[in-house]
Design a protein around this motif. Structure first.
Motif, short mmCIF file in Angstrom:
data_model
loop_
_atom_site.label_atom_id
_atom_site.label_comp_id
_atom_site.label_asym_id
_atom_site.label_seq_id
_atom_site.Cartn_x
_atom_site.Cartn_y
_atom_site.Cartn_z
N VAL A 148 0.87 -1.17 0.00
CA VAL A 148 0.00 0.00 0.00
C VAL A 148 0.91 1.22 0.00
N ARG A 149 0.89 1.94 -1.10
CA ARG A 149 1.82 3.03 -1.33
C ARG A 149 3.22 2.47 -1.17
N ASP A 150 4.00 2.93 -0.23
CA ASP A 150 5.36 2.42 -0.03
C ASP A 150 5.46 1.55 1.23
N THR A 151 4.33 1.03 1.67
CA THR A 151 4.28 0.23 2.89
C THR A 151 3.90 -1.21 2.55
N LEU A 183 -8.58 -1.97 2.71
CA LEU A 183 -9.13 -0.61 2.78
C LEU A 183 -8.85 0.04 4.13
N HIS A 184 -8.92 -0.74 5.22
CA HIS A 184 -8.55 -0.19 6.53
C HIS A 184 -7.08 0.25 6.53
N ALA A 185 -6.22 -0.55 5.89
CA ALA A 185 -4.80 -0.18 5.80
C ALA A 185 -4.64 1.11 5.00
N ILE A 186 -5.38 1.26 3.92
CA ILE A 186 -5.32 2.48 3.11
C ILE A 186 -5.76 3.68 3.95
N VAL A 187 -6.85 3.53 4.69
CA VAL A 187 -7.34 4.62 5.54
C VAL A 187 -6.25 5.04 6.51
N SER A 205 -3.66 8.44 6.33
CA SER A 205 -4.03 9.33 7.44
C SER A 205 -5.47 9.83 7.38
N LEU A 206 -6.38 9.08 6.80
CA LEU A 206 -7.77 9.50 6.72
C LEU A 206 -8.49 9.41 8.07
N GLU A 232 -15.33 5.25 9.95
CA GLU A 232 -14.37 4.45 9.18
C GLU A 232 -14.96 3.10 8.82
N GLU A 233 -15.54 2.42 9.78
CA GLU A 233 -16.10 1.09 9.53
C GLU A 233 -17.24 1.16 8.52
#
Length: 134
Positions: A25-28, A78-82, A86-87, A100-101
């Motif tokens: 996810v991105r650079d993670t 999607l939780h990881a993306i959030v 930093s959403l 969030e959920e």
């Protein structure tokens, strides 16, 4: 008689058996670990999956198959993306856990339907995702 329930951090991992063990996810890089079907989250509710930001791990119930496994995996990504984008931080649009959920669950369920009902979409994404627009 009081029974001790195990927390997810105590869950025994099971072999991946060819299933993906990480997602970027991105650079993670987020690890994906399969756990037994009886694993319990810290709030003591049964769960199909859970993203643990501090550990950088998505836990998925090993017994899940088919669409249930796909939806759960996508939901936790999607939780990881959030988190990674930093959403859910202070003043972010998903700072409340319930918000969030609700958003993650709605998007994951909706996208499973979109992918199922439009099989050409995934094929198109796989074919053209790395194309460079001229």
């Amino acid at each position: 008689m009081k029974r001790d329930k195990k927390k997810i951090s105590d869950a025994k991992g099971v072999p991946a058996n060819g299933r993906p063990e990480k997602v970027n996810v991105r650079d993670t890089t987020v690890k994906i670990k399969d756990v037994g079907p009886g694993f319990i989250m810290d709030d003591m509710m049964e769960s199909y999956g859970e993203y643990r930001a501090r550990e950088g791990v998505i836990y998925i119930q090993d017994a899940l198959v088919g669409q249930e496994r796909c939806n759960t995996t996508w939901h936790e990504i999607l939780h990881a993306i959030v988190y990674i984008f930093s959403l859910n931080q202070a003043n972010g649009p998903l700072k409340e856990d319930d918000a969030e959920e609700l958003v993650v669950n709605t998007i994951s369920n909706a996208m499973m339907g979109v992918y199922r009902d439009n099989p050409w979409l995934l094929d198109m994404l796989k074919k053209h995702l790395n194309d460079i627009d001229n």
